[in-house]
Design an enzyme around this catalytic site. Structure first.
Site, PDB file in Angstrom:
ATOM      1  N   GLU A 272     -13.884  -4.540  13.674  1.00  0.00           N
ATOM      2  CA  GLU A 272     -12.897  -5.297  12.899  1.00  0.00           C
ATOM      3  C   GLU A 272     -11.797  -4.365  12.411  1.00  0.00           C
ATOM      4  O   GLU A 272     -12.015  -3.167  12.229  1.00  0.00           O
ATOM      5  CB  GLU A 272     -13.564  -5.954  11.684  1.00  0.00           C
ATOM      6  CG  GLU A 272     -14.714  -6.869  12.041  1.00  0.00           C
ATOM      7  CD  GLU A 272     -15.563  -7.200  10.816  1.00  0.00           C
ATOM      8  OE1 GLU A 272     -15.133  -8.050  10.020  1.00  0.00           O
ATOM      9  OE2 GLU A 272     -16.643  -6.592  10.647  1.00  0.00           O
TER      10      GLU A 272
ATOM     11  N   CYS B  89      10.630  29.337 -15.318  1.00  0.00           N
ATOM     12  CA  CYS B  89      11.470  29.390 -16.513  1.00  0.00           C
ATOM     13  C   CYS B  89      10.555  29.719 -17.689  1.00  0.00           C
ATOM     14  O   CYS B  89       9.561  29.016 -17.909  1.00  0.00           O
ATOM     15  CB  CYS B  89      12.160  28.042 -16.747  1.00  0.00           C
ATOM     16  SG  CYS B  89      13.026  27.947 -18.326  1.00  0.00           S
TER      17      CYS B  89
ATOM     18  N   ASP C   5       7.050 -28.200   4.551  1.00  0.00           N
ATOM     19  CA  ASP C   5       6.872 -27.754   3.162  1.00  0.00           C
ATOM     20  C   ASP C   5       7.288 -28.829   2.167  1.00  0.00           C
ATOM     21  O   ASP C   5       6.679 -28.964   1.096  1.00  0.00           O
ATOM     22  CB  ASP C   5       7.707 -26.482   2.909  1.00  0.00           C
ATOM     23  CG  ASP C   5       7.146 -25.273   3.641  1.00  0.00           C
ATOM     24  OD1 ASP C   5       6.026 -25.376   4.174  1.00  0.00           O
ATOM     25  OD2 ASP C   5       7.831 -24.235   3.672  1.00  0.00           O
ATOM     26  N   SER C   6       8.311 -29.576   2.508  1.00  0.00           N
ATOM     27  CA  SER C   6       8.816 -30.604   1.584  1.00  0.00           C
ATOM     28  C   SER C   6       7.758 -31.660   1.287  1.00  0.00           C
ATOM     29  O   SER C   6       7.649 -32.153   0.161  1.00  0.00           O
ATOM     30  CB  SER C   6      10.065 -31.262   2.165  1.00  0.00           C
ATOM     31  OG  SER C   6       9.787 -31.828   3.434  1.00  0.00           O
TER      32      SER C   6
ATOM     33  N   TYR D  32     -14.778 -10.636   4.880  1.00  0.00           N
ATOM     34  CA  TYR D  32     -15.441  -9.942   5.987  1.00  0.00           C
ATOM     35  C   TYR D  32     -16.964  -9.829   5.865  1.00  0.00           C
ATOM     36  O   TYR D  32     -17.605  -9.316   6.780  1.00  0.00           O
ATOM     37  CB  TYR D  32     -14.847  -8.546   6.176  1.00  0.00           C
ATOM     38  CG  TYR D  32     -14.824  -7.677   4.926  1.00  0.00           C
ATOM     39  CD1 TYR D  32     -15.998  -7.222   4.337  1.00  0.00           C
ATOM     40  CD2 TYR D  32     -13.622  -7.297   4.357  1.00  0.00           C
ATOM     41  CE1 TYR D  32     -15.967  -6.426   3.204  1.00  0.00           C
ATOM     42  CE2 TYR D  32     -13.579  -6.499   3.227  1.00  0.00           C
ATOM     43  CZ  TYR D  32     -14.758  -6.067   2.655  1.00  0.00           C
ATOM     44  OH  TYR D  32     -14.741  -5.286   1.532  1.00  0.00           O
TER      45      TYR D  32
ATOM     46  N   SER E  50     -19.327   1.783  -0.165  1.00  0.00           N
ATOM     47  CA  SER E  50     -18.288   2.327   0.706  1.00  0.00           C
ATOM     48  C   SER E  50     -18.910   2.716   2.044  1.00  0.00           C
ATOM     49  O   SER E  50     -20.133   2.814   2.170  1.00  0.00           O
ATOM     50  CB  SER E  50     -17.655   3.554   0.063  1.00  0.00           C
ATOM     51  OG  SER E  50     -16.968   3.204  -1.103  1.00  0.00           O
TER      52      SER E  50
ATOM     53  N   GLU F 220     -10.962  -8.404   1.455  1.00  0.00           N
ATOM     54  CA  GLU F 220      -9.874  -7.483   1.114  1.00  0.00           C
ATOM     55  C   GLU F 220      -8.610  -8.293   0.822  1.00  0.00           C
ATOM     56  O   GLU F 220      -8.119  -9.032   1.681  1.00  0.00           O
ATOM     57  CB  GLU F 220      -9.619  -6.526   2.282  1.00  0.00           C
ATOM     58  CG  GLU F 220      -8.832  -5.306   1.931  1.00  0.00           C
ATOM     59  CD  GLU F 220      -9.712  -4.155   1.434  1.00  0.00           C
ATOM     60  OE1 GLU F 220      -9.142  -3.105   1.096  1.00  0.00           O
ATOM     61  OE2 GLU F 220     -10.952  -4.314   1.390  1.00  0.00           O
TER      62      GLU F 220
ATOM     63  N   ASP G 294      -5.774  -2.568   4.741  1.00  0.00           N
ATOM     64  CA  ASP G 294      -5.409  -1.619   3.682  1.00  0.00           C
ATOM     65  C   ASP G 294      -5.019  -2.413   2.432  1.00  0.00           C
ATOM     66  O   ASP G 294      -3.855  -2.749   2.218  1.00  0.00           O
ATOM     67  CB  ASP G 294      -4.235  -0.751   4.153  1.00  0.00           C
ATOM     68  CG  ASP G 294      -4.077   0.496   3.292  1.00  0.00           C
ATOM     69  OD1 ASP G 294      -4.963   0.770   2.469  1.00  0.00           O
ATOM     70  OD2 ASP G 294      -3.064   1.195   3.457  1.00  0.00           O
TER      71      ASP G 294
ATOM     72  N   CYS H 188      17.449  28.424 -14.570  1.00  0.00           N
ATOM     73  CA  CYS H 188      16.748  27.143 -14.688  1.00  0.00           C
ATOM     74  C   CYS H 188      17.720  25.977 -14.560  1.00  0.00           C
ATOM     75  O   CYS H 188      18.752  25.950 -15.247  1.00  0.00           O
ATOM     76  CB  CYS H 188      16.036  27.071 -16.043  1.00  0.00           C
ATOM     77  SG  CYS H 188      15.259  25.474 -16.367  1.00  0.00           S
TER      78      CYS H 188
ATOM     79  N   LYS I 158     -19.581  -2.150  12.896  1.00  0.00           N
ATOM     80  CA  LYS I 158     -20.860  -2.509  12.278  1.00  0.00           C
ATOM     81  C   LYS I 158     -21.867  -2.906  13.348  1.00  0.00           C
ATOM     82  O   LYS I 158     -21.519  -3.598  14.313  1.00  0.00           O
ATOM     83  CB  LYS I 158     -20.689  -3.688  11.311  1.00  0.00           C
ATOM     84  CG  LYS I 158     -19.758  -3.417  10.153  1.00  0.00           C
ATOM     85  CD  LYS I 158     -19.588  -4.666   9.291  1.00  0.00           C
ATOM     86  CE  LYS I 158     -18.595  -4.431   8.167  1.00  0.00           C
ATOM     87  NZ  LYS I 158     -18.314  -5.661   7.397  1.00  0.00           N
TER      88      LYS I 158
ATOM     89  N   LYS J  44      -9.518  -2.601   9.736  1.00  0.00           N
ATOM     90  CA  LYS J  44      -9.752  -2.158   8.352  1.00  0.00           C
ATOM     91  C   LYS J  44      -8.467  -2.422   7.558  1.00  0.00           C
ATOM     92  O   LYS J  44      -7.513  -1.659   7.638  1.00  0.00           O
ATOM     93  CB  LYS J  44     -10.130  -0.678   8.322  1.00  0.00           C
ATOM     94  CG  LYS J  44     -10.550  -0.182   6.951  1.00  0.00           C
ATOM     95  CD  LYS J  44     -11.051   1.266   7.036  1.00  0.00           C
ATOM     96  CE  LYS J  44     -11.507   1.761   5.679  1.00  0.00           C
ATOM     97  NZ  LYS J  44     -10.387   1.858   4.727  1.00  0.00           N
TER      98      LYS J  44
ATOM     99  N   CYS K 291      17.754  24.239 -18.346  1.00  0.00           N
ATOM    100  CA  CYS K 291      18.244  24.901 -19.571  1.00  0.00           C
ATOM    101  C   CYS K 291      19.107  26.130 -19.283  1.00  0.00           C
ATOM    102  O   CYS K 291      19.603  26.767 -20.220  1.00  0.00           O
ATOM    103  CB  CYS K 291      17.062  25.283 -20.461  1.00  0.00           C
ATOM    104  SG  CYS K 291      16.043  26.611 -19.770  1.00  0.00           S
TER     105      CYS K 291
ATOM    106  N   LYS L  60     -10.916   6.138  10.753  1.00  0.00           N
ATOM    107  CA  LYS L  60      -9.621   6.298  10.084  1.00  0.00           C
ATOM    108  C   LYS L  60      -8.590   6.821  11.081  1.00  0.00           C
ATOM    109  O   LYS L  60      -8.847   7.803  11.786  1.00  0.00           O
ATOM    110  CB  LYS L  60      -9.748   7.276   8.903  1.00  0.00           C
ATOM    111  CG  LYS L  60     -10.820   6.899   7.878  1.00  0.00           C
ATOM    112  CD  LYS L  60     -10.514   5.601   7.175  1.00  0.00           C
ATOM    113  CE  LYS L  60      -9.418   5.725   6.150  1.00  0.00           C
ATOM    114  NZ  LYS L  60      -9.812   6.429   4.930  1.00  0.00           N
TER     115      LYS L  60
ATOM    116  N   CYS M 151      12.795  24.992 -23.272  1.00  0.00           N
ATOM    117  CA  CYS M 151      13.346  24.292 -22.097  1.00  0.00           C
ATOM    118  C   CYS M 151      13.016  22.803 -22.191  1.00  0.00           C
ATOM    119  O   CYS M 151      11.829  22.425 -22.286  1.00  0.00           O
ATOM    120  CB  CYS M 151      12.762  24.875 -20.814  1.00  0.00           C
ATOM    121  SG  CYS M 151      13.249  23.971 -19.323  1.00  0.00           S
TER     122      CYS M 151
ATOM    123  N   TYR N  90       4.421 -31.161   1.437  1.00  0.00           N
ATOM    124  CA  TYR N  90       3.419 -30.506   0.592  1.00  0.00           C
ATOM    125  C   TYR N  90       3.915 -30.460  -0.854  1.00  0.00           C
ATOM    126  O   TYR N  90       3.172 -30.785  -1.789  1.00  0.00           O
ATOM    127  CB  TYR N  90       3.150 -29.088   1.107  1.00  0.00           C
ATOM    128  CG  TYR N  90       2.076 -28.340   0.334  1.00  0.00           C
ATOM    129  CD1 TYR N  90       0.742 -28.397   0.731  1.00  0.00           C
ATOM    130  CD2 TYR N  90       2.405 -27.587  -0.788  1.00  0.00           C
ATOM    131  CE1 TYR N  90      -0.245 -27.715   0.018  1.00  0.00           C
ATOM    132  CE2 TYR N  90       1.433 -26.907  -1.510  1.00  0.00           C
ATOM    133  CZ  TYR N  90       0.100 -26.969  -1.101  1.00  0.00           C
ATOM    134  OH  TYR N  90      -0.873 -26.314  -1.813  1.00  0.00           O
ATOM    135  N   ASP N  91       5.179 -30.074  -1.054  1.00  0.00           N
ATOM    136  CA  ASP N  91       5.746 -29.983  -2.400  1.00  0.00           C
ATOM    137  C   ASP N  91       5.773 -31.349  -3.079  1.00  0.00           C
ATOM    138  O   ASP N  91       5.533 -31.464  -4.284  1.00  0.00           O
ATOM    139  CB  ASP N  91       7.153 -29.398  -2.350  1.00  0.00           C
ATOM    140  CG  ASP N  91       7.159 -27.934  -1.898  1.00  0.00           C
ATOM    141  OD1 ASP N  91       6.095 -27.291  -1.991  1.00  0.00           O
ATOM    142  OD2 ASP N  91       8.223 -27.447  -1.454  1.00  0.00           O
TER     143      ASP N  91
END
Length: 669
Positions: free
Chosen positions: A113, A422, A34-35, A222, A83, A170, A117, A404, A286, A115, A407, A310, A427, A37-38
């Site tokens: 594949e 109530c 990472d260093s 996808y 959908s 997604e 979320d 209640c 599919k 799905k 009140c 699902k 209230c 890349y930074d």
């Protein structure tokens, strides 16, 4: 450094940073620390600051955000984002395969594949350059969220080939990012996100792109919107093309020759689902061949060549720590289970509705019990049952109060009702909930005046009734927590704009008992002004087809109250509109439309019109839109995910149209 040297340096830095980004975020195989890349990123930032003309839209520096947007522009999808139909069990998958086989024969394959979320998006590239990204929206119209999508490092800003293409995918928030974000929110005493899907959607709809950039979102692509233009002949070929262009696709996919293989794949992932670093709520199956997809075609709501399986609602065991009571707008006292926090279907659940005292008795629920919790439809937490065999004897019976909790007025159980109520009109809980209802989307629709802001205003005694909302000042609003100049300006504009709403919104917002949004519209159309309605008798009200005795009595009683008369005069003096502004119903004598005099039911999700738009158009032409199917129903318009109403229509032999036929007939009229 001169401009020519800078140009050469920038080009090389683009190539290196894009390659390192691809290895890290797409291949998950970083080749440098990472260093490094930074270091290269800082080098590029310094050159761009010195030579601003070299900063381009596909520069790796554009991923850090910083742009503040005024609003999200609407985007029309040239190719709709449809959908999928749903399968909930093995038989549904077998039935899907049977329909496919009947249409294209035995020689077909499926691509299975995961799905994801998350939030569906569409990305458009021209000559290999990312130019626009949009949400799915209603399938035909979405929102332009390009600036926020640029901050997602797994979305390439420039493709590996200079092609013009539109792709769908997604956006999601990995579990680790979700947990870190909610820890931060809790430290800041902010409301945590309910689940990663909501967190991803909320992040992409931030007007400040720096916030979106900080959320560590990810994406899987996808599909290609126009596969013919892309020169592929199969879905698997489209996925391979996406890989070749530098997109991130989900590799946990499988080609299956038979439905038995599909079912085996589904069963395997139902078990492995919890171990993924991101949430899935099912699988997508599919037909692979694009030619076979064309033969299968589409229904009114979804493609016939694909289906979404699902997962069943997940059930978990946790401890019921306490039962909390809340008082609603109508005074009903509702018990809520307070649970030991537990993960269910991707969400940390701490509360679940117990509905009423009878349900608690029926399920023999005690404080301290081990209970089975599930999310109905993977959305609403629900206590399924109690593990009575696990009791230790320390569990405590729950007793509903006699007074209640807000009140301390005595609670009553009205005849024919299971709920305790109530009936004190002063209230505080009822007043607060009534204010929240008044500003809600289906009522006065005052954007920015949500539950938290209402709570702050009510606690500070700045609002006691709905008229007080229109007296709020800039200074009062600026004194609230997390309310800046821009938020306050937008809120004051929204409050002012709500004054011009049509009468039915005001009627619904007032919260007259038994008067829902539909009845409010009927009353507004019939009486035209608030004054006319306030003077109506029970006989005049029950003469209207949809108004029964109970609702009529409630309306008359409401307008007889002196405090209501004072409130309505105050609203009128403030400038709140009290007249109906919508389309007038067309009489049968005046109308030549097909819809005149017919009773029509809308069911399922429409793609090109909202349900309210379709309802208004039909009513303009003299039709009556009903909420239920009966022998008196003349026509059912079935959109996406049409359920029991469509089934009942077919059972009764009622004519059924899809949305396309509805729109054709509306155009003729």
């Amino acid at each position: 450094m001169d401009l020519q040297t800078a140009e050469k340096e920038v080009k090389e830095l683009h190539q290196r940073l894009n390659q390192y980004n691809y290895e890290y975020h797409v291949l998950d195989k970083p080749s440098v620390p990472d260093s490094e890349y930074d270091r290269l990123m800082q080098q590029l930032i310094q050159i761009e600051e010195r030579f601003p003309q070299l900063k381009t839209s596909d520069s790796p520096t554009q991923r850090v955000g910083g742009q503040v947007l005024d609003l999200f522009e609407k985007v029309q999808h040239e190719i709709p984002m449809l959908s999928l139909g749903n399968a909930f069990n093995e038989q549904d998958l077998v039935d899907f395969d049977r329909r496919v086989t009947q249409a294209v024969g035995m020689d077909h394959s499926y691509v299975c594949e995961l799905k994801i979320d998350g939030l569906a998006v569409s990305l458009r590239y021209e000559n290999g350059l990312f130019i626009r990204g949009a949400t799915r929206g209603d399938g035909t119209t979405g929102e332009d969220i390009t600036a926020n999508l640029r901050t997602i490092r797994s979305i390439p800003l420039r493709l590996r080939e200079p092609v013009s293409i539109e792709v769908r995918g997604e956006v999601f928030m990995p579990k680790r990012s979700f947990e870190a974000l909610n820890r931060l929110k809790k430290e800041r005493e902010e409301e945590p996100f309910a689940n990663p899907r909501n967190a991803a959607a909320g992040s992409l709809r931030q007007l400040d792109t720096k916030i979106a950039a900080s959320r560590n979102l990810d994406v899987f692509l996808y599909s290609i919107a126009n596969t013919e233009a892309a020169g592929v002949d199969s879905h698997s070929g489209a996925l391979e093309l996406l890989d070749r262009l530098g997109f991130k696709t989900n590799k946990e996919r499988k080609m299956c020759k038979t439905i038995e293989e599909v079912i085996e794949f589904v069963a395997g992932w139902a078990e492995k689902r919890p171990h993924l670093p991101y949430e899935i709520d099912g699988l997508v199956i599919k037909v692979d061949s694009l030619e076979q997809q064309r033969i299968l075609g589409f229904t009114a709501k979804s493609p016939r060549w694909a289906i979404a399986y699902k997962f069943p609602a997940e059930e978990v065991v946790t401890i019921l720590k306490d039962i909390e009571l809340s008082v609603g707008r109508t005074g009903v006292v509702t018990p809520t289970a307070i649970l030991e926090p537990v993960r269910v279907a991707g969400t940390t659940v701490q509360r679940a509705s117990l509905h009423n005292e009878d349900l608690i008795r029926e399920k023999d629920i005690k404080i301290g019990d081990q209970v089975v919790v599930k999310k109905a439809g993977d959305i609403i937490p629900e206590v399924v049952n109690v593990l009575a065999d696990s009791r230790t004897g320390k569990e405590i019976d729950f007793q509903m109060p006699t007074h209640c909790p807000e009140c301390e007025s005595e609670l009553v159980r009205l005849e024919g009702e299971v709920a305790l109520r109530c009936i004190n009109p002063k209230c505080p809980a009822q007043i607060r909930e009534g204010l929240i209802h008044f500003v809600s989307r289906d009522a006065m629709n005052i954007d920015g005046l949500g539950e938290k802001v209402i709570g702050q205003l009510f606690s500070a005694q700045l609002i006691e009734d709905v008229a007080d909302i229109y007296k709020l000042t800039r200074e009062q609003l600026l004194a609230l927590e997390r309310m800046g100049e821009k938020s306050v300006s937008n809120l004051l504009q929204a409050i002012e704009a709500s004054k011009s709403n049509s009468l039915e919104r005001l009627l619904f917002g007032l919260g007259i008992r038994h008067v829902g949004a539909k009845a409010a519209k009927t009353l507004a159309m019939e009486f035209n002004t608030l004054d006319n309605l306030a003077e109506a008798t029970s006989e005049q009200l029950t003469a209207i087809n949809e108004i029964g005795d109970k609702m009529a009595d409630s309306i008359v009683s409401y307008f007889e109250l002196e405090e209501v008369k004072d409130l309505l005069e105050e609203l009128k003096a403030i400038g709140v509109n009290t007249e109906y502004k919508g389309p007038k119903p067309v009489s049968l004598e005046e109308s030549t439309s097909f819809f005149a005099g017919k009773t029509i039911v809308l069911t399922g999700k429409l793609e090109q019109l909202s349900r309210n738009e379709a309802k208004e158009e039909i009513e303009k032409l003299g039709g009556k839109v009903s909420g239920s199917v009966s022998k008196k129903t003349d026509l059912v318009i079935a959109g996406e995910d049409a359920g029991s109403k469509l089934s009942k229509a077919e059972e009764l032999g009622v004519e059924v149209w899809n949305e396309e036929k509805l729109i054709d007939e509306l155009k003729k009229s």
